[in-house]
Enzyme design. Structure first.
Site, PDB file in Angstrom:
ATOM      1  N   ARG A 211     -31.999   1.563  49.213  1.00 49.94           N
ATOM      2  CA  ARG A 211     -31.225   0.555  49.942  1.00 49.94           C
ATOM      3  C   ARG A 211     -31.758   0.440  51.366  1.00 49.94           C
ATOM      4  O   ARG A 211     -31.879  -0.649  51.929  1.00 49.94           O
ATOM      5  CB  ARG A 211     -29.743   0.943  49.966  1.00 49.94           C
ATOM      6  CG  ARG A 211     -29.051   0.713  48.622  1.00 49.94           C
ATOM      7  CD  ARG A 211     -27.540   0.806  48.765  1.00 49.94           C
ATOM      8  NE  ARG A 211     -27.050   2.114  48.343  1.00 49.94           N
ATOM      9  CZ  ARG A 211     -26.643   2.411  47.110  1.00 49.94           C
ATOM     10  NH1 ARG A 211     -26.658   1.505  46.167  1.00 49.94           N
ATOM     11  NH2 ARG A 211     -26.210   3.614  46.812  1.00 49.94           N
ATOM     12  N   PHE A 227     -27.171  -8.145  40.316  1.00 52.44           N
ATOM     13  CA  PHE A 227     -26.596  -6.913  39.771  1.00 52.44           C
ATOM     14  C   PHE A 227     -26.079  -6.079  40.953  1.00 52.44           C
ATOM     15  O   PHE A 227     -26.465  -4.937  41.161  1.00 52.44           O
ATOM     16  CB  PHE A 227     -27.629  -6.111  38.953  1.00 52.44           C
ATOM     17  CG  PHE A 227     -28.286  -6.902  37.853  1.00 52.44           C
ATOM     18  CD1 PHE A 227     -27.660  -7.081  36.627  1.00 52.44           C
ATOM     19  CD2 PHE A 227     -29.546  -7.466  38.044  1.00 52.44           C
ATOM     20  CE1 PHE A 227     -28.280  -7.808  35.604  1.00 52.44           C
ATOM     21  CE2 PHE A 227     -30.168  -8.194  37.035  1.00 52.44           C
ATOM     22  CZ  PHE A 227     -29.542  -8.366  35.814  1.00 52.44           C
ATOM     23  N   ASP A 249     -22.875 -10.624  40.313  1.00 55.52           N
ATOM     24  CA  ASP A 249     -22.543  -9.603  39.318  1.00 55.52           C
ATOM     25  C   ASP A 249     -21.583 -10.222  38.300  1.00 55.52           C
ATOM     26  O   ASP A 249     -20.859 -11.171  38.619  1.00 55.52           O
ATOM     27  CB  ASP A 249     -21.885  -8.381  39.974  1.00 55.52           C
ATOM     28  CG  ASP A 249     -22.012  -7.116  39.137  1.00 55.52           C
ATOM     29  OD1 ASP A 249     -22.856  -6.260  39.457  1.00 55.52           O
ATOM     30  OD2 ASP A 249     -21.263  -6.980  38.136  1.00 55.52           O
ATOM     31  N   SER A 250     -21.584  -9.670  37.091  1.00 60.36           N
ATOM     32  CA  SER A 250     -20.666 -10.185  36.073  1.00 60.36           C
ATOM     33  C   SER A 250     -19.279  -9.571  36.199  1.00 60.36           C
ATOM     34  O   SER A 250     -18.326 -10.047  35.591  1.00 60.36           O
ATOM     35  CB  SER A 250     -21.234  -9.912  34.675  1.00 60.36           C
ATOM     36  OG  SER A 250     -21.541  -8.548  34.544  1.00 60.36           O
ATOM     37  N   ASP A 300     -31.415  -5.162  40.366  1.00 61.90           N
ATOM     38  CA  ASP A 300     -31.107  -3.766  40.008  1.00 61.90           C
ATOM     39  C   ASP A 300     -30.234  -3.749  38.759  1.00 61.90           C
ATOM     40  O   ASP A 300     -29.053  -3.387  38.817  1.00 61.90           O
ATOM     41  CB  ASP A 300     -30.405  -3.081  41.197  1.00 61.90           C
ATOM     42  CG  ASP A 300     -30.125  -1.612  40.917  1.00 61.90           C
ATOM     43  OD1 ASP A 300     -30.812  -1.020  40.073  1.00 61.90           O
ATOM     44  OD2 ASP A 300     -29.209  -1.057  41.568  1.00 61.90           O
ATOM     45  N   CYS A 340     -33.857   1.292  35.588  1.00 59.35           N
ATOM     46  CA  CYS A 340     -33.328   2.656  35.467  1.00 59.35           C
ATOM     47  C   CYS A 340     -33.388   3.126  34.014  1.00 59.35           C
ATOM     48  O   CYS A 340     -32.722   4.091  33.651  1.00 59.35           O
ATOM     49  CB  CYS A 340     -31.910   2.738  36.026  1.00 59.35           C
ATOM     50  SG  CYS A 340     -30.733   1.715  35.154  1.00 59.35           S
TER      51      CYS A 340
HETATM   52  N1  SAH Z   1     -27.255  -2.441  42.735  1.00 59.56           N
HETATM   53  C1  SAH Z   1     -26.005  -1.747  42.516  1.00 59.56           C
HETATM   54  C2  SAH Z   1     -25.932  -1.088  41.152  1.00 59.56           C
HETATM   55  C3  SAH Z   1     -26.110  -2.029  39.999  1.00 59.56           C
HETATM   56  S1  SAH Z   1     -25.466  -1.435  38.504  1.00 59.56           S
HETATM   57  C4  SAH Z   1     -25.778  -0.760  43.634  1.00 59.56           C
HETATM   58  O1  SAH Z   1     -26.658  -0.565  44.473  1.00 59.56           O
HETATM   59  O2  SAH Z   1     -24.701  -0.169  43.679  1.00 59.56           O
HETATM   60  C5  SAH Z   1     -25.601  -2.811  37.464  1.00 59.56           C
HETATM   61  C6  SAH Z   1     -24.579  -3.904  37.701  1.00 59.56           C
HETATM   62  O3  SAH Z   1     -24.960  -5.015  36.890  1.00 59.56           O
HETATM   63  C7  SAH Z   1     -23.160  -3.589  37.308  1.00 59.56           C
HETATM   64  O4  SAH Z   1     -22.319  -3.812  38.416  1.00 59.56           O
HETATM   65  C8  SAH Z   1     -22.798  -4.555  36.170  1.00 59.56           C
HETATM   66  O5  SAH Z   1     -21.488  -5.065  36.282  1.00 59.56           O
HETATM   67  C9  SAH Z   1     -23.799  -5.656  36.401  1.00 59.56           C
HETATM   68  N2  SAH Z   1     -24.267  -6.418  35.238  1.00 59.56           N
HETATM   69  C10 SAH Z   1     -24.650  -5.957  34.028  1.00 59.56           C
HETATM   70  N3  SAH Z   1     -25.155  -6.948  33.257  1.00 59.56           N
HETATM   71  C11 SAH Z   1     -25.079  -8.091  34.002  1.00 59.56           C
HETATM   72  C12 SAH Z   1     -25.470  -9.449  33.799  1.00 59.56           C
HETATM   73  N4  SAH Z   1     -26.052  -9.829  32.659  1.00 59.56           N
HETATM   74  N5  SAH Z   1     -25.261 -10.326  34.789  1.00 59.56           N
HETATM   75  C13 SAH Z   1     -24.681  -9.939  35.962  1.00 59.56           C
HETATM   76  N6  SAH Z   1     -24.324  -8.668  36.226  1.00 59.56           N
HETATM   77  C14 SAH Z   1     -24.511  -7.753  35.264  1.00 59.56           C
END
Ligand code: SAH
Length: 397
Positions: A211, A227, A249-250, A300, A340
């Site tokens: 970050r 994400f 995010d979803s 991410d 990941c």
């Molecule tokens: N970047 C974040 C962690 C991401 S974890 C951080 O630094 O804290 C992955 C995230 O993707 C989750 O919050 C999940 O809700 C979201 N997610 C999963 N599939 C998705 C999709 N198809 N579209 C949008 N968000 C999604």
């Protein structure tokens, strides 16, 4: 001590101190041994090799703990391993600007099946295996003794427990439950973390260093944080002088927590940022059609490959979102992209990015390679512990 015997010629990985013994390598298991018990592993010629805990239900039937014949796996052993893991985080613990980090990273800390994260005065524990589940009260007591937390929360609501014949478990193991989200700090940025209801153990601690690195590209930039979860990258980006950040995010709960985190750090969640609820695959397509542009895009995503069979499909998904992101970036734009999935190697990930750049018809430079933070160490004898990789790319043409 009950014992297991390996098939002929299967002792090499044990001698190399790999902590996993798969069912296919095992010749016999002492019928007196109960699942969860400590067992001695012997070669087919009867030589003592190592000691670990057994679970016949799992494909990984033994997780090895010690290669020292005279070391009992007793309270002193577990205390010693925990102390060693804590000592490895001493510099993080000494930093008043960072109050959340991983204390125990399972196999990579010589504590197979156990994850412990610190969030301020609280600890969150994950017991991933039967061997650890059985000694949960002991581990809880030792963590209280060594860390004196206000409370210990269990977040063993993970799918892998099913492979061990265990059901999910969430609750309070010690002390007081936090009244609401717990406030933590990372490099001086403040975040609210929902220990009992958030994703994982509440926060993606493995991205702490990344970050900060990614924020260094965000000064004056219009940033897309795809994400986003609770907006970790967004807070850092605005603190580094980003012009605007879109969290995508979803999960509505994640976006809502993201807004609270922006406000907590003195940013205006409506003026300097926006939260967009949607599917990244779809929203990026819509934005491409609409001619939307960003200066920096962070991707991410969650783990796409959970098994070897899923790697090909995961590769297509990674390529899809990265291609879309490249198309939303002007020349000079920056893409910070992560995977990941442990089963997608750094090499494969780079090849996927290459494929996306070819399809996008763009020249793309890798300007930085990123990995998991120092509190998520990689044990050389356990390469499976490497899972997070990231590339910071610059669009040159
Ligand atoms: N970047 C974040 C962690 C991401 S974890 C951080 O630094 O804290 C992955 C995230 O993707 C989750 O919050 C999940 O809700 C979201 N997610 C999963 N599939 C998705 C999709 N198809 N579209 C949008 N968000 C999604």
């Amino acid at each position: 001590m009950p014992s297991i015997t390996l098939k002929p010629g299967r002792e090499k990985s044990v001698r190399n101190r790999h902590p996993w013994l798969f069912s296919g390598a095992i010749h016999t298991i002492d019928p007196k041994a109960n699942d969860g018990d400590i067992v001695d592993a012997h070669s087919n010629t009867g030589q003592w090799l190592a000691r670990g805990y057994l679970n016949r239900r799992s494909q990984i039937q033994v997780r090895l703990l010690s290669w020292q014949a005279d070391a009992a796996i007793d309270e002193a052993f577990w205390r010693g391993r925990l102390q060693r893991a804590l000592a490895g985080r001493a510099s993080l613990a000494a930093d008043p600007q960072t109050t959340a980090y991983r204390l125990v990273h399972a196999e990579s800390d010589g504590l197979p099946g156990l994850v412990v994260d610190r969030y301020g005065d609280w600890l969150v524990m994950q017991c991933l295996t039967l061997g650890v589940e059985r000694i949960k009260p002991l581990l809880t007591r030792l963590l209280v003794e060594l860390c004196q937390p206000a409370g210990i929360v269990e977040r063993s609501d993970v799918e892998v427990r099913g492979k061990e014949g265990l059901r999910p478990a969430v609750g309070l193991l010690h002390g007081a439950a936090p009244a609401g989200p717990v406030e933590i700090m990372e490099h001086g940025q403040r975040f609210l973390v929902d220990l009992l209801g958030g994703q994982k153990t509440g926060f993606y601690l493995d991205q702490r260093e990344n970050r900060r690195r990614v924020a260094s590209y965000c000064q004056g930039a219009r940033v897309l944080n795809a994400f986003s979860y609770s907006g970790g990258f967004a807070v850092y980006a605005l603190a580094a002088g980003a012009a605007h950040v879109s969290n995508l995010d979803s999960s509505l709960e994640a976006l809502e927590l993201g807004e609270r985190n922006l406000a907590l750090n003195g940013f205006d969640p409506d003026g300097q940022a926006e939260g967009v609820a949607g599917d990244v695959f779809q929203v990026l397509r819509d934005w491409r059609a609409a001619g939307q542009r960003f200066d920096v895009i962070i991707l991410d995503p969650p783990k796409f490959a959970h098994s070897q069979q899923q790697v090909e499909r995961a590769a297509r998904a990674y390529k899809d979102i990265n291609l879309l992101a490249m198309q939303l970036l002007p020349p000079g734009g920056v893409l910070a992209t992560f995977s990941c999935s442990g089963l997608v190697s750094a090499d494969l990930f780079q090849k996927i990015l290459f494929g996306a750049s070819v399809d996008a018809g763009r020249d793309v430079q890798v300007v930085e390679r990123l990995g998991q933070g120092s509190d998520h160490p990689l044990l050389l004898s356990f390469p499976e512990g490497e899972y997070l990789k990231g590339l910071v790319c610059r669009m040159t043409g």
